[in-house]
Design an enzyme around this catalytic site. Sequence first.
Site, PDB file in Angstrom:
ATOM      1  N   GLU A 104      10.477   1.616   9.844  1.00  0.00           N
ATOM      2  CA  GLU A 104      11.452   2.661   9.502  1.00  0.00           C
ATOM      3  C   GLU A 104      10.747   3.991   9.716  1.00  0.00           C
ATOM      4  O   GLU A 104       9.878   4.367   8.923  1.00  0.00           O
ATOM      5  CB  GLU A 104      11.890   2.534   8.035  1.00  0.00           C
ATOM      6  CG  GLU A 104      12.617   1.252   7.705  1.00  0.00           C
ATOM      7  CD  GLU A 104      14.024   1.176   8.270  1.00  0.00           C
ATOM      8  OE1 GLU A 104      14.452   2.119   8.956  1.00  0.00           O
ATOM      9  OE2 GLU A 104      14.692   0.163   8.031  1.00  0.00           O
ATOM     10  N   LYS A 128       0.849  -1.190   0.000  1.00  0.00           N
ATOM     11  CA  LYS A 128       0.000   0.000   0.000  1.00  0.00           C
ATOM     12  C   LYS A 128       0.886   1.243   0.000  1.00  0.00           C
ATOM     13  O   LYS A 128       1.434   1.641   1.027  1.00  0.00           O
ATOM     14  CB  LYS A 128      -0.913   0.055   1.226  1.00  0.00           C
ATOM     15  CG  LYS A 128      -1.979   1.120   1.046  1.00  0.00           C
ATOM     16  CD  LYS A 128      -2.423   1.806   2.311  1.00  0.00           C
ATOM     17  CE  LYS A 128      -1.604   2.982   2.697  1.00  0.00           C
ATOM     18  NZ  LYS A 128      -1.678   4.168   1.808  1.00  0.00           N
ATOM     19  N   CYS A 186      13.665  11.454   6.244  1.00  0.00           N
ATOM     20  CA  CYS A 186      13.823  10.909   7.594  1.00  0.00           C
ATOM     21  C   CYS A 186      15.269  10.988   8.043  1.00  0.00           C
ATOM     22  O   CYS A 186      15.549  11.107   9.220  1.00  0.00           O
ATOM     23  CB  CYS A 186      13.357   9.466   7.605  1.00  0.00           C
ATOM     24  SG  CYS A 186      14.144   8.495   6.309  1.00  0.00           S
ATOM     25  N   GLU A 228      10.321  16.252  14.560  1.00  0.00           N
ATOM     26  CA  GLU A 228      10.655  16.175  13.141  1.00  0.00           C
ATOM     27  C   GLU A 228       9.778  17.166  12.376  1.00  0.00           C
ATOM     28  O   GLU A 228       8.556  17.072  12.415  1.00  0.00           O
ATOM     29  CB  GLU A 228      10.395  14.749  12.657  1.00  0.00           C
ATOM     30  CG  GLU A 228      10.860  14.506  11.258  1.00  0.00           C
ATOM     31  CD  GLU A 228      10.569  13.083  10.804  1.00  0.00           C
ATOM     32  OE1 GLU A 228       9.407  12.624  10.968  1.00  0.00           O
ATOM     33  OE2 GLU A 228      11.487  12.448  10.276  1.00  0.00           O
TER      34      GLU A 228
HETATM   35  P1  NAD Z   1       2.650   8.530   7.426  1.00  0.00           P
HETATM   36  O1  NAD Z   1       3.100   7.735   8.598  1.00  0.00           O
HETATM   37  O2  NAD Z   1       1.576   9.511   7.580  1.00  0.00           O
HETATM   38  O3  NAD Z   1       2.175   7.551   6.253  1.00  0.00           O
HETATM   39  C1  NAD Z   1       2.974   6.497   5.778  1.00  0.00           C
HETATM   40  C2  NAD Z   1       2.073   5.435   5.181  1.00  0.00           C
HETATM   41  O4  NAD Z   1       1.262   4.874   6.219  1.00  0.00           O
HETATM   42  C3  NAD Z   1       1.110   5.966   4.120  1.00  0.00           C
HETATM   43  O5  NAD Z   1       0.997   4.997   3.092  1.00  0.00           O
HETATM   44  C4  NAD Z   1      -0.191   6.095   4.899  1.00  0.00           C
HETATM   45  O6  NAD Z   1      -1.333   6.013   4.072  1.00  0.00           O
HETATM   46  C5  NAD Z   1      -0.099   4.898   5.825  1.00  0.00           C
HETATM   47  N1  NAD Z   1      -0.943   4.990   7.032  1.00  0.00           N
HETATM   48  C6  NAD Z   1      -1.453   6.115   7.621  1.00  0.00           C
HETATM   49  N2  NAD Z   1      -2.211   5.764   8.687  1.00  0.00           N
HETATM   50  C7  NAD Z   1      -2.161   4.417   8.786  1.00  0.00           C
HETATM   51  C8  NAD Z   1      -2.729   3.475   9.690  1.00  0.00           C
HETATM   52  N3  NAD Z   1      -3.505   3.842  10.714  1.00  0.00           N
HETATM   53  N4  NAD Z   1      -2.463   2.155   9.500  1.00  0.00           N
HETATM   54  C9  NAD Z   1      -1.668   1.750   8.497  1.00  0.00           C
HETATM   55  N5  NAD Z   1      -1.122   2.593   7.594  1.00  0.00           N
HETATM   56  C10 NAD Z   1      -1.358   3.915   7.742  1.00  0.00           C
HETATM   57  O7  NAD Z   1       3.982   9.180   6.857  1.00  0.00           O
HETATM   58  P2  NAD Z   1       4.128  10.159   5.610  1.00  0.00           P
HETATM   59  O8  NAD Z   1       3.603  11.494   5.996  1.00  0.00           O
HETATM   60  O9  NAD Z   1       3.605   9.489   4.389  1.00  0.00           O
HETATM   61  O10 NAD Z   1       5.728  10.210   5.506  1.00  0.00           O
HETATM   62  C11 NAD Z   1       6.524  11.032   6.305  1.00  0.00           C
HETATM   63  C12 NAD Z   1       7.064  10.258   7.504  1.00  0.00           C
HETATM   64  O11 NAD Z   1       7.777   9.108   7.067  1.00  0.00           O
HETATM   65  C13 NAD Z   1       8.081  11.060   8.297  1.00  0.00           C
HETATM   66  O12 NAD Z   1       7.848  10.930   9.665  1.00  0.00           O
HETATM   67  C14 NAD Z   1       9.413  10.412   7.939  1.00  0.00           C
HETATM   68  O13 NAD Z   1      10.425  10.556   8.880  1.00  0.00           O
HETATM   69  C15 NAD Z   1       9.030   9.003   7.728  1.00  0.00           C
HETATM   70  N6  NAD Z   1      10.020   8.325   6.881  1.00  0.00           N
HETATM   71  C16 NAD Z   1      10.864   7.402   7.434  1.00  0.00           C
HETATM   72  C17 NAD Z   1      11.838   6.796   6.662  1.00  0.00           C
HETATM   73  C18 NAD Z   1      12.787   5.762   7.210  1.00  0.00           C
HETATM   74  O14 NAD Z   1      13.325   4.987   6.437  1.00  0.00           O
HETATM   75  N7  NAD Z   1      13.028   5.698   8.508  1.00  0.00           N
HETATM   76  C19 NAD Z   1      11.933   7.119   5.322  1.00  0.00           C
HETATM   77  C20 NAD Z   1      11.069   8.065   4.793  1.00  0.00           C
HETATM   78  C21 NAD Z   1      10.089   8.652   5.586  1.00  0.00           C
END
Ligand code: NAD
Length: 471
Positions: free
Chosen positions: A244, A169, A278, A378
């Site tokens: 992650e 997803k 991130c 962040e």
């Molecule tokens: P997010 O956590 O809002 O969403 C990530 C994914 O999770 C999306 O596909 C979203 O639709 C899904 N999601 C949202 N709610 C959910 C739920 N209740 N259950 C299951 N899935 C759900 O993050 P974002 O805004 O898309 O991305 C930014 C974040 O990602 C930042 O915090 C960043 O640090 C992190 N990030 C981490 C890494 C890493 O490798 N550590 C890499 C890139 C981004």
Amino acid sequence: MRTITQIYIDGAFVSPHGEETADLFNPSTEEKIGTVRLGDRQDARAAIAAAKRAFPAFSKTSKAERIDMLKRLSAAVSARTEELTAAMAEEYGAPHYFTGFSVLHAASAFLNMAETLEGYDFTRQIGRAEVTMQPLGVVAAITPWNSNYGFICGKLATAIAAGSTIVIKPSEMSAIQTQLLTECLHAAGLPKGVFNIVNGRGDVVGAEFSVHPDIAKVTFTGSTAVGRQILKAGAETLKRVTLELGGKGPNIILADADLGQAIPTVLMMGLGNSGQACVAGTRILAPASRLTEILAGLKAGIEAVKTGDPKDPQVRVGPMVSQKQFDRVQSYIRLGREEGAEILAGGEGRPDGLERGWFIRPTIFTSVTNEMRIAREEIFGPVLVVIPYKDEEDAIRIANDTSYGLQAYVHSSDLDHSRKIADRLESGRVVINGAPHEPLAPFGGFKQSGIGREYGRFGLEAMLEPRAVLV
Ligand code: NAD
């Protein structure tokens, strides 16, 4: 205007059962550029069922067969590099230098996993036990918008190498990129059901993946808040998880650093991917003894950073992905002032000459303490803070005084000195003097930056389960 109406299940593009739609935007112009029809829980369950049907045969494929599939996937992604690059610039707003890296990185994820698989022995003898590493079953991948191709390809490559099938997803904000990438992956001709891709909301499709009993593991990249929810949701069926999550990386300038080299690198590590990273080194730790010259260098450096049209090769910082993200970053710039920090460069509002688009002025705060929210949370935009330190003990204390621990940076003209500091940092990765990415080394976070590791052998083993047979 693009209208994306299908998801990918059981080797075919199909119309989802879900009927909700979401709008897609060009963040550089704020114009609506398309819509995507979203899958629902029934679609999520159909994808899981397809992956479950495909698992018994796929888990028995040989290493050679899987290496061949990985190579085909890489070639299929590389074949459409130009279109993938253009879609990422349009829908996400990533600058030219970053899209070039991203598509290459995504295609090479399959080759890196093929190399890991080549050298990996699935069986070993431990005393009287014959130990074999078994594929887990059906894996679910949930990915964010800030590097859509890389996260999908990295997780898919690992599942294939391990002999697991997968349901994916992606972020609902990346649907144009996902559509194109799925067409590439489909062209590689893998057995049907091995991978399935469902556009949908996190709280619908992502939530279903997190609770469904037929999912053995969730591999998630995204925010710490959602990672926590996934961990809780998966607890009922004891799912394996790789999380992650976020970061607030310390970017430490040691007193012996050559500032001519260090300052541009510090800024590059802080502003990479327009700050929507991130791994960004957003907390600059500067020795008090050299603070004045460091601030002068940072101010001159960041004011020379070009912000604007992602297609312009000179641009280093593009727009934020969405209005929501733009508002969030602006609110943190306001908060910094309210907390008593001073603006060295940038500030609220849009950069000069950019009236449209979710562009932020690259911003540096000084007079920051590590207790302020702008130093602890962040921000996920081009906003950096400078925190002075007295001596190296103080630098290490400040660097580790965070709930995150994903990636840290050390800048020094003495490598042994840097290594000694690196050794004391609570961080999954430490980058010395802006060293390039190592795709076979483990990647992941200490503390609340996550659980588990991806890439290379560590990543592969995170998708395997050992079985010991005692003879
Ligand atoms: P997010 O956590 O809002 O969403 C990530 C994914 O999770 C999306 O596909 C979203 O639709 C899904 N999601 C949202 N709610 C959910 C739920 N209740 N259950 C299951 N899935 C759900 O993050 P974002 O805004 O898309 O991305 C930014 C974040 O990602 C930042 O915090 C960043 O640090 C992190 N990030 C981490 C890494 C890493 O490798 N550590 C890499 C890139 C981004």
